[in-house]
Design an enzyme around this catalytic site. Structure first.
Site, PDB file in Angstrom:
ATOM      1  N   TYR A  51       0.945  -1.248   0.119  1.00  0.00           N
ATOM      2  CA  TYR A  51      -0.010  -0.049   0.008  1.00  0.00           C
ATOM      3  C   TYR A  51       0.793   1.169   0.030  1.00  0.00           C
ATOM      4  O   TYR A  51       0.473   2.395  -0.228  1.00  0.00           O
ATOM      5  CB  TYR A  51      -1.049   0.130   1.210  1.00  0.00           C
ATOM      6  CG  TYR A  51      -2.155  -1.255   1.283  1.00  0.00           C
ATOM      7  CD1 TYR A  51      -1.933  -2.055   0.155  1.00  0.00           C
ATOM      8  CD2 TYR A  51      -2.763  -1.221   2.524  1.00  0.00           C
ATOM      9  CE1 TYR A  51      -3.090  -3.052   0.357  1.00  0.00           C
ATOM     10  CE2 TYR A  51      -3.576  -2.357   2.456  1.00  0.00           C
ATOM     11  CZ  TYR A  51      -3.760  -3.226   1.461  1.00  0.00           C
ATOM     12  OH  TYR A  51      -4.689  -4.308   1.619  1.00  0.00           O
ATOM     13  N   LYS A  80       0.869  -7.213   5.482  1.00  0.00           N
ATOM     14  CA  LYS A  80       0.999  -8.373   4.678  1.00  0.00           C
ATOM     15  C   LYS A  80       2.423  -8.408   3.810  1.00  0.00           C
ATOM     16  O   LYS A  80       3.025  -7.279   3.471  1.00  0.00           O
ATOM     17  CB  LYS A  80      -0.043  -8.442   3.610  1.00  0.00           C
ATOM     18  CG  LYS A  80      -1.258  -8.053   4.451  1.00  0.00           C
ATOM     19  CD  LYS A  80      -2.410  -7.866   3.351  1.00  0.00           C
ATOM     20  CE  LYS A  80      -3.754  -7.286   4.161  1.00  0.00           C
ATOM     21  NZ  LYS A  80      -3.793  -5.899   3.998  1.00  0.00           N
TER      22      LYS A  80
HETATM   23  N1  LIG Z   1      -5.746  -8.739   1.411  1.00  0.00           N
HETATM   24  C1  LIG Z   1      -6.056  -8.001   0.547  1.00  0.00           C
HETATM   25  O1  LIG Z   1      -5.734  -8.293  -0.648  1.00  0.00           O
HETATM   26  C2  LIG Z   1      -7.008  -6.851   0.457  1.00  0.00           C
HETATM   27  C3  LIG Z   1      -7.408  -6.138   1.636  1.00  0.00           C
HETATM   28  N2  LIG Z   1      -8.010  -5.084   1.956  1.00  0.00           N
HETATM   29  C4  LIG Z   1      -8.087  -4.426   2.929  1.00  0.00           C
HETATM   30  O2  LIG Z   1      -9.390  -4.211   3.333  1.00  0.00           O
HETATM   31  C5  LIG Z   1      -9.874  -2.855   3.509  1.00  0.00           C
HETATM   32  C6  LIG Z   1     -11.260  -2.313   2.991  1.00  0.00           C
HETATM   33  O3  LIG Z   1     -11.621  -2.635   1.711  1.00  0.00           O
HETATM   34  P1  LIG Z   1     -11.474  -1.629   0.539  1.00  0.00           P
HETATM   35  O4  LIG Z   1     -11.177  -2.237  -0.712  1.00  0.00           O
HETATM   36  O5  LIG Z   1     -10.503  -0.602   0.961  1.00  0.00           O
HETATM   37  O6  LIG Z   1     -13.001  -1.008   0.627  1.00  0.00           O
HETATM   38  P2  LIG Z   1     -14.368  -0.786   1.395  1.00  0.00           P
HETATM   39  O7  LIG Z   1     -15.101  -1.877   1.154  1.00  0.00           O
HETATM   40  O8  LIG Z   1     -13.560  -0.370   2.988  1.00  0.00           O
HETATM   41  O9  LIG Z   1     -14.661   0.711   0.940  1.00  0.00           O
HETATM   42  C7  LIG Z   1     -13.979   1.834   1.060  1.00  0.00           C
HETATM   43  C8  LIG Z   1     -14.911   2.737   0.565  1.00  0.00           C
HETATM   44  O10 LIG Z   1     -15.985   3.147   1.074  1.00  0.00           O
HETATM   45  C9  LIG Z   1     -16.067   4.391   1.344  1.00  0.00           C
HETATM   46  N3  LIG Z   1     -16.829   4.547   2.755  1.00  0.00           N
HETATM   47  C10 LIG Z   1     -16.398   3.984   3.963  1.00  0.00           C
HETATM   48  N4  LIG Z   1     -17.255   3.956   4.863  1.00  0.00           N
HETATM   49  C11 LIG Z   1     -18.340   4.606   4.308  1.00  0.00           C
HETATM   50  C12 LIG Z   1     -19.730   4.607   4.546  1.00  0.00           C
HETATM   51  N5  LIG Z   1     -19.923   4.594   5.940  1.00  0.00           N
HETATM   52  N6  LIG Z   1     -20.691   5.288   3.726  1.00  0.00           N
HETATM   53  C13 LIG Z   1     -20.252   5.581   2.551  1.00  0.00           C
HETATM   54  N7  LIG Z   1     -18.939   5.308   2.062  1.00  0.00           N
HETATM   55  C14 LIG Z   1     -18.186   4.923   2.981  1.00  0.00           C
HETATM   56  C15 LIG Z   1     -14.463   4.861   1.646  1.00  0.00           C
HETATM   57  O11 LIG Z   1     -14.597   6.361   1.196  1.00  0.00           O
HETATM   58  P3  LIG Z   1     -13.796   7.423   2.193  1.00  0.00           P
HETATM   59  O12 LIG Z   1     -12.272   6.877   2.525  1.00  0.00           O
HETATM   60  O13 LIG Z   1     -13.473   8.613   1.223  1.00  0.00           O
HETATM   61  O14 LIG Z   1     -14.460   7.806   3.339  1.00  0.00           O
HETATM   62  C16 LIG Z   1     -14.108   4.197   0.305  1.00  0.00           C
HETATM   63  O15 LIG Z   1     -14.284   4.931  -0.885  1.00  0.00           O
HETATM   64  C17 LIG Z   1      -8.722  -2.205   2.983  1.00  0.00           C
HETATM   65  O16 LIG Z   1      -8.619  -0.751   3.250  1.00  0.00           O
HETATM   66  C18 LIG Z   1      -7.497  -3.059   3.297  1.00  0.00           C
HETATM   67  O17 LIG Z   1      -7.025  -2.699   4.259  1.00  0.00           O
HETATM   68  C19 LIG Z   1      -8.823  -4.613   0.683  1.00  0.00           C
HETATM   69  C20 LIG Z   1      -8.470  -5.163  -0.458  1.00  0.00           C
HETATM   70  C21 LIG Z   1      -7.856  -6.195  -0.785  1.00  0.00           C
HETATM   71  O1  LIG Z   2      -4.849  -5.565  -0.557  1.00  0.00           O
HETATM   72  C1  LIG Z   2      -5.265  -4.929  -1.688  1.00  0.00           C
HETATM   73  C2  LIG Z   2      -5.064  -5.459  -2.919  1.00  0.00           C
HETATM   74  O2  LIG Z   2      -4.750  -6.987  -2.770  1.00  0.00           O
HETATM   75  C3  LIG Z   2      -4.082  -4.726  -3.411  1.00  0.00           C
HETATM   76  O3  LIG Z   2      -3.009  -4.751  -2.670  1.00  0.00           O
HETATM   77  C4  LIG Z   2      -3.789  -5.327  -4.826  1.00  0.00           C
HETATM   78  O4  LIG Z   2      -4.888  -5.468  -5.840  1.00  0.00           O
HETATM   79  C5  LIG Z   2      -2.482  -4.721  -5.642  1.00  0.00           C
HETATM   80  O5  LIG Z   2      -2.846  -3.352  -5.677  1.00  0.00           O
HETATM   81  C6  LIG Z   2      -2.104  -5.398  -6.760  1.00  0.00           C
HETATM   82  O6  LIG Z   2      -2.369  -4.352  -7.984  1.00  0.00           O
HETATM   83  O7  LIG Z   2      -1.730  -6.586  -6.952  1.00  0.00           O
END
Ligand SMILES: NC(=O)C1=CN([C@@H]2O[C@H](COP(=O)(O)OP(=O)(O)OC[C@H]3O[C@@H](n4cnc5c(N)ncnc54)[C@H](OP(=O)(O)O)[C@@H]3O)[C@@H](O)[C@H]2O)C=CC1
Ligand SMILES: O=C[C@H](O)[C@@H](O)[C@@H](O)[C@H](O)C(=O)O
Length: 312
Positions: A51, A80
């Protein structure tokens, strides 16, 4: 209160049900988001080397600790191992700890079960001349896991786990492990319930953490009719329903936000969903399964079959 629920891991430690996500949280925003989240009661923070924001996440943690209102041991910090570090696991851990300014992690996850070339043309996203990702197909994720197991002896990680593991990948890994992963962090929401992984992990004693529970950036889930119906019935927002659903399923959940009011609401508004709420959402999941309508929002262009039934 739903916000204070914790789940027991197979290590005996507890993971707070709600964590703050930090993927795509921009520099200049994420330290503030982390310290604000901790000040309003979050005790679980999720980040990753790739990230590019571990340094600021660490800054936010230090700001929160400096208030004296919370101690390091009350926090649960996850990061991670990135794909280009599969052949240098200890280095990956040390790099993350240095970035975060921490002595130990509560949980260290293998981000994806796939190695990328550690000597490629970029430290994080190495690419081949044709623009595709520079994958090291000769390096097995099982080898990576065996290196991760050794980290437990260093005291620098309290628990190790995996992320983005499908059932076939777990079936390959588990017969070869000395330590069963504490956690499998997967994309999870009513439009991608991944019930087969949730059930498999439950039997194997692996806790599920749900990522992208709100459908990630620009989500269509907030307007999905059954989610809106349950939200109206319970007098809360669709986001609250989407987050509370995981806790009712026994999973922890990561919600990313850099918006102070959302950070607060995502925690304080959490509710206990009852059987009828769960049945409405289950019906929606069944309908999507029947029409092959599942939606996966995170599927990076690795060009690899990860064994997820919706992406075969
Ligand atoms: N292991 C992996 O491969 C992955 C891990 N992750 C982890 O999981 C976390 C969460 O997933 P992520 O993909 O970020 O997405 P989320 O599903 O948490 O969605 C985030 C989005 O929703 C918005 N949001 C947050 N709260 C609200 C609310 N109450 N009402 C309306 N909109 C809202 C945020 O906007 P704003 O910030 O502008 O408020 C942002 O645009 C990641 O940040 C990461 O830490 C995510 C993807 C892959
Ligand atoms: O954790 C969030 C997602 O897994 C992210 O780390 C990946 O999608 C990465 O950006 C990629 O392009 O492979």
């Amino acid at each position: 209160m739903a916000a204070n629920i914790r789940f027991k891991l197979n290590t005996g430690a507890e993971i707070p049900a709600l964590g703050l996500g930090t993927w795509k949280s921009e520099p200049g925003e994420v330290a503030r988001a982390v310290s604000h989240a901790i000040s309003v009661g979050y005790r679980h923070i999720d980040t990753a080397l790739c990230y590019g924001n571990e340094h600021e996440v660490g800054q936010g943690i230090r700001e929160a600790l400096a208030t004296g209102k919370v101690k390091r041991e009350e926090l649960f910090v996850t990061t991670k191992l990135w794909c280009s570090f599969h052949a240098r696991v200890e280095e990956g851990l040390e790099e993350s700890l240095k970035n975060l300014g921490l002595d130990y992690l509560d949980l260290f996850l293998m981000h994806w079960p796939l190695a990328m070339n550690p000597k490629g043309n970029h430290n994080i996203f190495p690419k081949l001349p044709d623009g595709s990702r520079d994958i090291d197909h000769s390096h097995s994720h099982v080898t990576t896991w065996k290196s991760m197991e050794k980290l437990l002896d260093t005291g620098r990680v309290k628990a190790i786990g995996v992320s983005n593991y499908s059932v076939p990948y777990l079936e390959e890994l588990l017969p070869q492990v000395s330590v069963v992963p504490a956690v499998n962090q997967i994309e999870n929401h009513p439009s991608l319930p991944q019930q087969e992984i949730v059930d498999f992990c439950k039997k194997a004693g692996i806790h599920i953490t749900a990522y992208s529970p709100l459908g990630s950036t620009g989500s269509p889930l907030f307007t999905a009719e059954p989610i809106v119906a349950v939200a109206q019935k319970r007098g809360v927002s669709p986001a609250t329903i989407l987050l509370s659903w995981h806790i009712a399923r026994g999973s922890s959940v990561l919600a990313k936000s850099v918006t102070p009011a959302r950070i607060e609401a995502n925690r304080t508004d959490l509710i206990h969903l009852d059987d009828s709420d769960m049945a409405t959402i289950a019906q929606y999941c069944d309908q999507l399964a029947a029409t092959k309508g599942f939606q996966r929002f995170v599927f990076p262009p690795f060009g690899v079959n990860f064994g997820f039934p919706d992406k075969l």
